[in-house]
Design an enzyme around this catalytic site. Structure first.
Site, PDB file in Angstrom:
ATOM      1  N   GLY A 765       0.807  -1.225   0.120  1.00 13.05           N
ATOM      2  CA  GLY A 765      -0.097  -0.131   0.110  1.00 13.05           C
ATOM      3  C   GLY A 765       0.922   1.237   0.074  1.00 13.05           C
ATOM      4  CD  GLU A 768      -4.554   3.996   4.581  1.00 12.41           C
ATOM      5  OE1 GLU A 768      -5.730   4.450   5.490  1.00 12.41           O
ATOM      6  OE2 GLU A 768      -4.070   3.090   4.845  1.00 12.41           O
TER       7      GLU A 768
END
Length: 806
Positions: A765, A768
């Site tokens: 990811g 974030e």
């Protein structure tokens, strides 16, 4: 196994658990489409207004609902008087259900319904009824006119976080996303350290504020509930609806084709969803409820406010031996979510003495829940500001201090990192930003009326893999140039992050097709269940399901044409042979059996003169670089198509290795010498997140994270009235988020990385990761500009004015 499963052949499924490092087909495929900065495949639909969002779906005989919110912070609903609505044209009914209406939303990934029951009031803004009308305007007028009487107990409500701190209690670790941890003797280690830093940091409540408000269109087809709803995680949200209304899985279908942002607020179902379902059942008509912006802020979720203690002990050279991170956050009474601020604190820097401790305060304010980068977004403000202050105290460059405290292993769990590129991110970011030109002395650079300062902060965001499935179907399609297309189905959502695009790239890469030959179907609970969007797990988890489904199709095609899976090459709609296969011992034994069988056949044929039948299989000759059209091969299957599924599950890798994305944010600010106004002049971010699926969408995600950091550092703050719990700034006019004028040109560097421990695509990811540490970089730049440390965020000019340099 059901009786049906025993009768019907199961769909071929490629399954994988991440129990060891794995290779990736992306290293062997021909097109190299993965990673390229292609435009969004759904971009034209969105900019032309053709992408259907939940509130834009229309059904025949549809009516409209508007939620009615409580005007007290604590108490009981005594009476709802609808007589004032009788003269409003178009009003149909006031629908109430004190037992089944949702008191508040649910957290992400939960399978049970959120807290139900609205006759008792727990916070100002809690939905208690819904007014249904023929038009949205009439429903809105009716909701404002409805008279509700209460037993008002607001005087007993907990409305002041600071005053409630003495009542802080233990958190429910079993239901949280982090746990308390102690290594060594932290307090003694701090006392024995040559150099110490011990500070409290305060961060406010924040609103997720997605562009699209929460909306649900609900209708019933006999006993089946169909909901077009704005949700990030379809599979778990479906289970929440089932539990809330006591329905089975065949009675509920959730559809979220397009979601206009969520940032965590749409991870679970919200009050409008069940209210719409109940009203639709009662009226036997489709009901659309779309929250007003004020209701989104008052009745969905907020990021909790926090008080964080950061205590660091080190020697005179800056080598850290002690790290303490104690946090108090807030939530509604009886709710278990707490802000996991210390997720990255556990592994970011060295130190044999460590403590992470969480406590919670019960308050009568809107539910606390996940907001983009829950934990790290505000936790790293405290940690990285403390590291900057420690560097200043030691007279060491902030990057050098972090370099000296680079751990060889996760210092909390004593396990290796799968990959760790923090130093590379700091070095590449520093070079691009021009860090070597920085003047480390605070308040030393004045340009006209503006003090100039620079700062940096590390970024880290843990990487996770969630169970996910997908289905891939190859089918003949004469409308396509290559005569074939792939249809991909998974209930994964696209919340603006680019799911439609990156999954199309994955499928196109593995199946050797152009992007426009991929039909991506997302956001429907009738599709195979995936992780959903949230926690930066979607691309890795749902994407791995897509990857494995397409790999299973490759394996099936390889068997069909007589190739091994590692020698089949799909490229531009053609099947080719590539490379040589080296037989394993098992395969060699199987081939030997085949040879013996063939020899036996020849003996029988010679002795009897009767030829044994050969398998009715077409022979494909790849000996002279021959290739075959994929469309022709697919046309030989029943119904001219073949399907397969892919299924990914987390395994031992998640526990044997610390997996995380890393990065570094750099910021330059200007602070006005008279007013204290802060302007961001430029920002640079360098981030490592495994293989990048699409450089354009990944860069865009990093932009978004850095902009989030600007908001967190300088402006975002929910203001609760301490008298009645009302949110004073419940709209985008008064709850300030960064706009174009606040955001300078941003630079993003995607540091190359490959992590075989994460998933078969080797990705992590990224969105974030960029927000984690961004606000701290800005705060540290403000200190460098004017020499003022701010411990209470956001950094507004009133917190600088009285300490500004002359």
């Amino acid at each position: 196994m059901s009786l049906l499963d025993s009768v019907l052949p199961s769909e071929p499924t490629k399954k994988m658990m991440m129990n060891e490092p794995v290779g990736s087909l992306f290293s062997e495929t021909a097109s190299n489409l993965v990673g390229k900065p292609i435009n969004r495949v759904d971009g034209s639909l969105k900019v032309s207004g053709q992408a259907p969002y939940s509130a834009e779906i229309h059904r025949d005989n549809q009516v409209y609902g508007v939620l009615v919110s409580a005007k007290i912070a604590k108490g009981q609903v005594e009476n709802i008087d609808s007589s004032a609505l009788e003269d409003i044209p178009g009003i149909i009914k006031v629908v109430t259900d004190p037992k089944q209406f949702l008191r508040n939303p649910q957290q992400g990934g939960e399978t049970k319904a959120p807290t139900q029951g609205v006759s008792e009031i727990f916070y100002h803004g809690q939905p208690i009824a819904v007014v249904i009308a023929e038009t949205f305007e009439a429903a809105t007028e009716g909701a404002h006119a409805l008279k509700v009487s209460y037993k008002d107990e607001t005087e007993q409500a907990a409305l002041n976080f600071t005053k409630e701190l003495p009542n802080a209690h233990e958190v429910n670790e079993k239901k949280g996303s982090d746990k308390n941890a102690v290594n060594g003797d932290p307090e003694q280690g701090l006392a024995d350290s040559e150099v110490t830093l011990d500070r409290f940091y305060h961060t406010p409540s924040q609103s997720n504020s997605p562009m699209e408000p929460h909306a649900t269109l609900a209708y019933w087809e006999e006993d089946k509930l169909i909901m077009y709803t704005s949700n990030q995680m379809i599979a778990s949200c479906k289970q929440q609806v089932m539990d809330a209304l006591d329905l089975n899985k065949d009675q509920v279908q959730l559809i979220s084709y397009y979601v206009g942002g969520g940032f965590g607020s749409k991870l679970g179902i919200a009050p409008e969803s069940i209210a719409a379902a109940i009203a639709a059942k009662e009226l036997d008509r489709p009901v659309l409820i779309c929250m007003a912006r004020s209701q989104v802020m008052e009745a969905t979720v907020r990021r909790s406010n926090t008080r964080q203690r950061i205590a660091i002990g080190c020697d005179k050279d800056g080598i850290i031996n002690t790290m303490i991170h104690d946090t108090v956050s807030s939530n509604l009474p009886g709710e278990a979510f707490f802000e996991p601020t210390a997720l990255s604190t556990k592994y970011l820097y060295r130190g044999e003495n460590r403590r992470v401790n969480y406590e919670q305060v019960d308050v009568n304010q809107v539910l606390s829940g996940s907001m983009r980068a829950p934990g790290e977004a505000v936790g790293m403000i405290a940690v990285e500001c403390a590291m900057d202050e420690l560097a200043s105290q030691l007279n060491i460059d902030p990057i050098e201090l972090r370099r000296r405290n680079e751990p060889e292993k996760d210092p909390t769990q004593d396990i290796p990192f799968s990959t760790r590129q923090l130093i590379a991110c700091m070095e590449q970011g520093a070079k691009q930003f021009g860090w070597e030109k920085r003047n480390p002395k605070p308040a030393s650079q004045l340009e006209g009326d503006w003090w100039i300062g620079t700062g940096m902060a590390a970024s880290a965001r843990g990487n996770q893999l969630k169970p996910s499935e997908a289905r891939a179907t190859l089918q003949v399609d004469e409308t396509k140039d290559l005569g074939v297309k792939a249809v991909i189905e998974t209930d994964m959502t696209d919340i603006g992050t680019g799911s439609y695009t990156v999954f199309s790239q994955v499928a196109a890469e593995i199946l050797g097709l152009p992007i426009d030959h991929i039909e991506m179907k997302l956001g429907d609970s009738s599709f195979p269940p995936a992780s959903g969007s949230g926690g930066s797990v979607g691309a890795a988890s749902a994407g791995s399901g897509v990857y494995l489904a397409c790999e299973q199709l490759r394996d099936m095609l390889a068997e069909k044409v007589g190739l091994y899976p590692d020698t089949i090459q799909l490229d531009k709609g053609q099947i080719k042979r590539s490379g040589e296969h080296h037989l394993s011992n098992t395969e060699a034994a199987v081939e030997a059996v085949k040879d013996k069988t063939e020899g036996f056949k020849q003996k029988v044929n010679k002795k009897t003169g009767i030829a044994l039948p050969e398998p009715a299989t077409r022979v494909y000759d790849f000996s002279n670089f021959q290739s075959y059209a994929l469309a022709d091969i697919v046309s030989e299957y029943d119904e001219q198509k073949l399907s397969a599924k892919g299924q990914i599950k987390p395994g031992k890798n998640g526990k044997s290795h610390r997996q995380s994305s890393f990065g570094a944010n750099f910021a330059e600010v200007a602070v006005h010498k008279v007013t204290g106004e802060i302007r961001i002049k430029r920002m640079t971010g360098a981030f490592a997140a495994g293989r990048i699926l699409n450089h354009k969408t990944a860069t865009s995600q990093c932009y978004g994270g850095m902009v989030f950091g600007i908001g967190s550092a300088l402006m975002e703050e929910i203001i609760h009235d301490k008298r009645d719990g009302r949110i004073c700034n419940h709209d985008l006019a008064e709850y300030h988020v960064p706009v174009n004028a606040d955001v300078p040109q941003l630079e993003v560097i995607l540091v190359e990385e490959d992590d075989p421990y994460t998933n078969p695509m080797h990705i992590k990811g990224i969105g974030e990761t960029a927000i984690s540490g961004a606000a701290a970089a800005i705060a540290n730049a403000v200190y460098n500009a004017v020499g003022v440390r701010v411990y209470d965020f956001p950094i507004t000019l009133d917190k600088l004015l009285y300490e500004m340099p002359e």
